[in-house]
Each structure stands twice: as C-alpha cells, then as structure tokens.
Design a protein around this motif. Sequence first.
Motif, PDB file in Angstrom:
ATOM      1  N   ASP A  20      16.152  20.147  -6.973  1.00 38.00           N
ATOM      2  CA  ASP A  20      15.589  18.874  -6.495  1.00 38.00           C
ATOM      3  C   ASP A  20      14.754  19.098  -5.244  1.00 38.00           C
ATOM      4  O   ASP A  20      13.604  18.663  -5.163  1.00 38.00           O
ATOM      5  CB  ASP A  20      16.682  17.807  -6.304  1.00 38.00           C
ATOM      6  CG  ASP A  20      17.863  18.285  -5.489  1.00 38.00           C
ATOM      7  OD1 ASP A  20      17.883  19.471  -5.095  1.00 38.00           O
ATOM      8  OD2 ASP A  20      18.777  17.473  -5.238  1.00 38.00           O
ATOM      9  N   SER A  21      15.321  19.798  -4.262  1.00 35.11           N
ATOM     10  CA  SER A  21      14.581  20.039  -3.018  1.00 35.11           C
ATOM     11  C   SER A  21      15.098  21.330  -2.376  1.00 35.11           C
ATOM     12  O   SER A  21      16.311  21.484  -2.167  1.00 35.11           O
ATOM     13  CB  SER A  21      14.786  18.866  -2.067  1.00 35.11           C
ATOM     14  OG  SER A  21      14.583  19.263  -0.733  1.00 35.11           O
ATOM     15  N   THR A  22      14.202  22.226  -2.061  1.00 32.44           N
ATOM     16  CA  THR A  22      14.625  23.493  -1.428  1.00 32.44           C
ATOM     17  C   THR A  22      15.175  23.218  -0.029  1.00 32.44           C
ATOM     18  O   THR A  22      16.095  23.893   0.424  1.00 32.44           O
ATOM     19  CB  THR A  22      13.470  24.510  -1.363  1.00 32.44           C
ATOM     20  OG1 THR A  22      12.362  23.930  -0.660  1.00 32.44           O
ATOM     21  CG2 THR A  22      13.027  24.943  -2.751  1.00 32.44           C
ATOM     22  N   ASN A  23      14.624  22.216   0.671  1.00 33.22           N
ATOM     23  CA  ASN A  23      15.163  21.874   1.999  1.00 33.22           C
ATOM     24  C   ASN A  23      16.588  21.333   1.888  1.00 33.22           C
ATOM     25  O   ASN A  23      17.448  21.653   2.696  1.00 33.22           O
ATOM     26  CB  ASN A  23      14.281  20.833   2.696  1.00 33.22           C
ATOM     27  CG  ASN A  23      13.277  21.469   3.634  1.00 33.22           C
ATOM     28  OD1 ASN A  23      12.653  22.476   3.279  1.00 33.22           O
ATOM     29  ND2 ASN A  23      13.094  20.908   4.816  1.00 33.22           N
ATOM     30  N   LYS A  24      16.799  20.499   0.867  1.00 35.10           N
ATOM     31  CA  LYS A  24      18.140  19.926   0.689  1.00 35.10           C
ATOM     32  C   LYS A  24      19.135  21.046   0.385  1.00 35.10           C
ATOM     33  O   LYS A  24      20.232  21.075   0.922  1.00 35.10           O
ATOM     34  CB  LYS A  24      18.101  18.896  -0.447  1.00 35.10           C
ATOM     35  CG  LYS A  24      19.420  18.257  -0.744  1.00 35.10           C
ATOM     36  CD  LYS A  24      19.243  16.994  -1.589  1.00 35.10           C
ATOM     37  CE  LYS A  24      20.542  16.549  -2.197  1.00 35.10           C
ATOM     38  NZ  LYS A  24      20.685  16.944  -3.610  1.00 35.10           N
ATOM     39  N   TYR A  25      18.721  21.988  -0.466  1.00 33.41           N
ATOM     40  CA  TYR A  25      19.606  23.111  -0.790  1.00 33.41           C
ATOM     41  C   TYR A  25      19.937  23.901   0.480  1.00 33.41           C
ATOM     42  O   TYR A  25      21.085  24.280   0.709  1.00 33.41           O
ATOM     43  CB  TYR A  25      18.976  24.017  -1.843  1.00 33.41           C
ATOM     44  CG  TYR A  25      19.953  25.051  -2.354  1.00 33.41           C
ATOM     45  CD1 TYR A  25      20.713  24.808  -3.488  1.00 33.41           C
ATOM     46  CD2 TYR A  25      20.140  26.251  -1.672  1.00 33.41           C
ATOM     47  CE1 TYR A  25      21.648  25.739  -3.932  1.00 33.41           C
ATOM     48  CE2 TYR A  25      21.063  27.189  -2.101  1.00 33.41           C
ATOM     49  CZ  TYR A  25      21.816  26.926  -3.232  1.00 33.41           C
ATOM     50  OH  TYR A  25      22.743  27.842  -3.659  1.00 33.41           O
ATOM     51  N   ALA A  26      18.918  24.141   1.291  1.00 31.70           N
ATOM     52  CA  ALA A  26      19.127  24.906   2.533  1.00 31.70           C
ATOM     53  C   ALA A  26      20.099  24.169   3.456  1.00 31.70           C
ATOM     54  O   ALA A  26      20.985  24.789   4.065  1.00 31.70           O
ATOM     55  CB  ALA A  26      17.790  25.134   3.235  1.00 31.70           C
ATOM     56  N   GLN A  27      19.964  22.838   3.527  1.00 33.82           N
ATOM     57  CA  GLN A  27      20.884  22.041   4.357  1.00 33.82           C
ATOM     58  C   GLN A  27      22.319  22.186   3.873  1.00 33.82           C
ATOM     59  O   GLN A  27      23.239  22.349   4.673  1.00 33.82           O
ATOM     60  CB  GLN A  27      20.512  20.554   4.273  1.00 33.82           C
ATOM     61  CG  GLN A  27      19.477  20.117   5.272  1.00 33.82           C
ATOM     62  CD  GLN A  27      19.142  18.641   5.112  1.00 33.82           C
ATOM     63  OE1 GLN A  27      19.051  18.120   3.998  1.00 33.82           O
ATOM     64  NE2 GLN A  27      18.936  17.964   6.222  1.00 33.82           N
ATOM     65  N   GLU A  28      22.486  22.118   2.548  1.00 33.54           N
ATOM     66  CA  GLU A  28      23.841  22.225   1.990  1.00 33.54           C
ATOM     67  C   GLU A  28      24.430  23.608   2.274  1.00 33.54           C
ATOM     68  O   GLU A  28      25.593  23.741   2.631  1.00 33.54           O
ATOM     69  CB  GLU A  28      23.806  21.955   0.486  1.00 33.54           C
ATOM     70  CG  GLU A  28      23.614  20.473   0.183  1.00 33.54           C
ATOM     71  CD  GLU A  28      23.164  20.183  -1.250  1.00 33.54           C
ATOM     72  OE1 GLU A  28      22.897  18.997  -1.530  1.00 33.54           O
ATOM     73  OE2 GLU A  28      23.062  21.130  -2.059  1.00 33.54           O
ATOM     74  N   LEU A  29      23.582  24.618   2.135  1.00 31.21           N
ATOM     75  CA  LEU A  29      24.028  25.991   2.403  1.00 31.21           C
ATOM     76  C   LEU A  29      24.495  26.119   3.849  1.00 31.21           C
ATOM     77  O   LEU A  29      25.548  26.694   4.134  1.00 31.21           O
ATOM     78  CB  LEU A  29      22.833  26.920   2.155  1.00 31.21           C
ATOM     79  CG  LEU A  29      23.093  28.354   1.757  1.00 31.21           C
ATOM     80  CD1 LEU A  29      23.915  28.416   0.486  1.00 31.21           C
ATOM     81  CD2 LEU A  29      21.748  29.078   1.551  1.00 31.21           C
ATOM     82  N   LEU A  30      23.712  25.552   4.771  1.00 33.35           N
ATOM     83  CA  LEU A  30      24.036  25.642   6.193  1.00 33.35           C
ATOM     84  C   LEU A  30      25.289  24.852   6.537  1.00 33.35           C
ATOM     85  O   LEU A  30      25.992  25.186   7.494  1.00 33.35           O
ATOM     86  CB  LEU A  30      22.869  25.113   7.029  1.00 33.35           C
ATOM     87  CG  LEU A  30      21.783  26.141   7.360  1.00 33.35           C
ATOM     88  CD1 LEU A  30      20.521  25.439   7.836  1.00 33.35           C
ATOM     89  CD2 LEU A  30      22.262  27.143   8.401  1.00 33.35           C
ATOM     90  N   SER A  31      25.554  23.791   5.761  1.00 34.10           N
ATOM     91  CA  SER A  31      26.718  22.966   6.079  1.00 34.10           C
ATOM     92  C   SER A  31      28.020  23.653   5.686  1.00 34.10           C
ATOM     93  O   SER A  31      29.080  23.313   6.174  1.00 34.10           O
ATOM     94  CB  SER A  31      26.612  21.605   5.398  1.00 34.10           C
ATOM     95  OG  SER A  31      26.833  21.755   4.014  1.00 34.10           O
TER      96      SER A  31
END
Length: 256
Positions: A20-31
């Motif tokens: 859906d969104s590479t930024n969203k994936y990155a946020q989830e990874l960081l969380s």
Amino acid sequence: MTIDNTLFVGKVLLRFPELDSTNKYAQELLSKSLPIEGTVITTPNQTYGRGQIGSKWESQAHKNISLSAIFYPTFLSPKDQFALNIVSSLAVSDLIRTFSELPVRIKWPNDIYIKDKKTSGILIQNSISGSKIHSSIIGIGINVNQNDFGQHLPFATSLARESHKQYDLDALIAALCQKLEQYYLALKQAQYDTLKEQYLNQLYRKDELHSFIDANGQLFQGIIRGIGPFGKLMIEHNGSLNYFQIKEVAFADSKR
Ligand code: BT5
C-alpha cells in the motif's frame, strides 16, 4: 537484489511485489524493531501512496519508483530537520541529471520539476524524541516510464514523457541509493552550507517575479529569494521579506 557501491543505503533492500505504501511499511517496521540504517523498502506496485498532509501519491504499476529509506540522523537538531529535505531533493535531482539531459529544478520544499511539471514527490517522516531526531523515513516517488496521468493531474510528468526514452528501474533504484547516501553523508560531515547552496541554485522560479496566493486566499506578487529558518520559503514582497510554511503559499497560476 542488494545495492553495490554503497556503504549502507540499500544493503538491506526489502522489495515487495505490491504494497500500500512504502512509508507506511517503514513506519510499522520502526514501531516494532530497529532496522539497520539505510534499510530500503520498495515496490513496483504501490497502491495507496501517501503525500503530505493527507494527500495521495498515484503511481501506475511497474512504471515508476516508490521507495522509502530509513535513517537515524541523531546528529541533527529537530530545528534543522529541513536539511533532510535538502539532502533528498539533491539526491533525486542529481539522479535525473545523471540519467538524462532534462532540465531539473527543485520546487520548494521538495518536489522535483522538469520544466513546469512535477516528476517526483518526497515525503519525509521524522520521529523526534526530546531534542533529537530519532529516525527519519525518506519516501521518494519518481515518475519514470509512465506516460499518461489522469486529467486530475495536469501538472504531472515523467522522465519518459519528457525525454521519449524508457528507463531501467533497477538501475535507477541503485543509483538513487548511492545519491541518497552521498548527500546524507555530506550532511553528516557538516557540509550543510554547501548543500543549501546547491539546493538554492536549483530552486524553481527563484529570483523571478510571480503571483502567489497565501493561506487567506489573498493574491500577491513576490519574488522567491531563498529559504529561512526551519526551511520556510522566503518571498520578497513590497521590499520586505516574508516567510511561509508548507501549504501557506502557492503559485497563483497553478495553485501548486
Ligand atoms: C508528495 O506530496 O509529493 C509526496 C509524495 C511521496 C510519494 C512517495 S512514494 C514512496 C513513499 N511511500 C509513500 O506512501 N509516499 C512516498 P504532496 O507534495 O502533498 O503532493 C501530492 C500531490 O501531488 C497530490 O495531491 C496530487 O495533486 C499530486 N500527485 C499525485 N500523484 C502524482 C504523481 N504521480 N505525479 C505528480 N503529481 C502527483
């Protein structure tokens, strides 16, 4: 695939057939973890790309670049976070210049323009803890081989549309990782003034008289002179300098 010729950006490259969104994936990874610095997330088919403040980034499948890179710029004070916009804009403009002869400009704060149209958008999401930037997700969308954009995107263009050539997306991704690393390391080595100068040299419509609309819908004539504290856009109007944040001002001819 992992990226050669870099020290850290793209050494971990997470590539998904669809996201859906590479930024969203990155946020989830960081969380939920501490991904190593330079981790890159990319997909040829981003279905729900994000722009600034709730807007959308649209991209046809298998035509373009959608990529997010994770950094830990703990050396940077939050008040200087605009430096990351400078780093990423310079990386993308340099990339386009390396692969084409196209006339590239940076439209404040970090859109990449060819002539009067947008070919790349950048979404930076910083997480700030105390007086430090804990992490930064630099999300980059570049229109590469897409030729048509909907009528609702009259100001969109792509490398292919402007140059009548097709581009190898993997080669561009690899080079983008190299450029991001190069400019990020320059910032880390305290070369901010040089980077800012390069940014200003490429600033779209700088030192030209144009009509603008401010946040109250008020029309005025002004000249972009540079950027001020916090990366605000500096516009000269009636002999005085005014500073604008994102979405507080737009060009009147296009509302961009
Ligand atoms: C941006 O926002 O330009 C930031 C776009 C960032 C996209 C990347 S892709 C990888 C990463 N993962 C994400 O989910 N996002 C990032 P903004 O300045 O708010 O501009 C958005 C506006 O640009 C929209 O409201 C449209 O008007 C226009 N737009 C949408 N898609 C476009 C496209 N492909 N080309 C040109 N303009 C577009």
